[in-house]
Write an enzyme that holds these catalytic residues in place. Structure first.
Site, PDB file in Angstrom:
ATOM      1  N   PRO A  78       0.814  -1.223   0.000  1.00 39.02           N
ATOM      2  CA  PRO A  78       0.000   0.000   0.000  1.00 39.02           C
ATOM      3  C   PRO A  78       0.845   1.268   0.000  1.00 39.02           C
ATOM      4  O   PRO A  78       1.667   1.478   0.874  1.00 39.02           O
ATOM      5  CB  PRO A  78      -0.793  -0.102   1.307  1.00 39.02           C
ATOM      6  N   GLU A  79       0.653   2.076  -1.010  1.00 39.58           N
ATOM      7  CA  GLU A  79       1.247   3.408  -1.075  1.00 39.58           C
ATOM      8  C   GLU A  79       0.080   4.400  -1.104  1.00 39.58           C
ATOM      9  O   GLU A  79      -1.056   4.005  -0.876  1.00 39.58           O
ATOM     10  CB  GLU A  79       2.156   3.524  -2.311  1.00 39.58           C
TER      11      GLU A  79
END
Length: 264
Positions: free
Chosen positions: A2-3
Site C-alpha cells: 500500500p502506497e
DNA sequence: TTAAATTCCTGTAAGC
DNA sequence: TGCTTACAGGAATTTA
C-alpha cells in the site's frame, strides 16, 4: 504494497461505509505486534461514533470526534469489511477487529509491519497538494547527493510514494533512480513533478495497484487497476519495448529497476 | 545535517 | 520432493 493511492482507496471506502456508525466492540486478536497497539487507544473508542477517515501520506486515521486512531498498513496490512461478527478465530493473521454492530472492520497483517496508534510522523507535502511544485523539489533536493529515488521515497521529503510509484514516476520522467538528487536540471525537475502527479492521480483513479495474488485489495476485497498501467515495475521488459536493468547497488536498501535506454 | 545500515516479520521464490 | 536460504518491503532506530 500500500502506497498513497492504495491507502486513499481504502480511506474512501471506509469513509463511505463507516461514517456515522458507532463502535460497539474491539477485539484485539494478536497482542504480538512489532509495536503493540496501546490498548487504551483501541478500547477507548467503544461507544464513539465515526466522523470520518483522514489520510496523510500512507497513514490512515479513523476519526471519532475528539478521538482518532492512526493506522499504517506496512507492506502486507489489509483492512477488510465484513458483515460477520467480530471474533472469528479462523481468520489468519488478524491483529484486531472493530465491531460496528453488524459490520466488522478487520486489520489483517501477515508480515506484521503494520502499525496501530501512536502519533503521526513529520511529512513532506502531498503530491497532489498545490504546495508540491517544481520549485519545492528544487529546494528539497538542493545540495543533496543521495539517489533521487531514495529521496522520493523519503516521507519527510514527499509524502506517499513507495517503490512502485517512485519507480514509475522516474521512468516517465526519463530519470535514472541512481542520479544524485541535487544534480537534476530544471527541465528534469519539471517532468518529474508532472510524472509524480500523473502516477499518483492515475493510481487513485484506478483504485490502487494489485501486482500479485497476495497484494493489495480494498476493504471489499476488490483488486485495483493500476497494475495494468505499470510501465516498468515488476516487469522484465518496459512498456517502451526495451529490456530493463537493475541498479548495481540497492537504493534505500531495495533494488531499483530502470530502463537503460529511456532513463538518463 | 545527512545518509547509510540495521531492525522488525513471514510468504514466496530460488537453489540444492 | 523436501529442505535450506535469500529476498522482498516501509519506516523507526541506530550508527557513521
Amino acid at each position: 504494497m500500500p502506497e498513497l493511492p492504495e491507502v486513499e482507496t481504502v480511506r474512501r471506502v471506509l469513509e463511505t461505509e463507516l461514517t456515522g456508525r458507532t463502535i460497539t466492540e474491539i477485539v484485539v486478536r494478536t497482542p504480538t505486534f512489532y509495536r503493540p497497539p496501546p490498548r487504551a487507544a483501541l478500547t477507548g473508542l467503544i461507544g464513539k461514533t465515526v466522523t470520518g477517515f483522514s489520510r496523510r501520506g500512507k497513514f490512515l486515521s479513523l476519526l471519532a470526534g475528539e478521538r482518532s486512531l492512526v493506522l499504517h498498513l506496512g507492506m502486507s496490512g489489509r483492512l477488510t469489511l465484513t458483515d460477520r461478527p467480530a471474533g472469528n478465530r479462523s481468520v489468519k493473521h488478524c491483529r484486531f477487529e472493530i465491531g460496528f454492530g453488524g459490520k466488522t472492520l478487520r486489520f489483517v497483517d501477515p508480515r506484521r509491519f503494520g502499525r496501530v496508534g501512536g502519533p503521526l510522523p513529520k511529512f513532506g507535502p502531498e503530491p497532489l497538494d498545490p504546495a508540491f511544485t517544481p520549485d519545492f523539489l528544487k529546494a528539497a533536493f538542493q545540495g543533496r547527493k543521495a539517489a533521487i529515488k531514495a529521496l522520493l521515497m523519503d516521507q519527510g521529503v514527499l509524502a506517499g510514494l513507495g517503490n512502485i510509484y517512485a519507480t514509475e514516476a522516474l521512468f516517465r520522467a526519463g530519470i535514472r533512480p541512481s542520479r544524485p538528487a541535487g544534480r537534476l536540471r530544471r527541465a528534469e525537475l519539471e517532468s518529474l513533478h508532472e510524472a509524480i502527479r500523473f502516477v499518483i492521480r492515475e493510481g487513485i483513479r484506478l483504485r490502487g495497484s494489485t501486482l500479485d495474488d497476495e497484494a493489495f485489495l480494498d476493504p471489499y476485497g476488490k483488486p485495483g487497476g493500476f497494475q495494468n498501467r505499470v510501465c516498468i515495475y515488476g516487469r522484465r521488459e518496459g512498456a517502451c519495448g526495451h529490456s530493463l536493468a537493475k541498479t548495481k547497488r540497492p537504493i534505500a536498501s531495495r533494488s531499483a529497476v530502470y530502463c537503460p535506454v529511456c532513463q538518463k
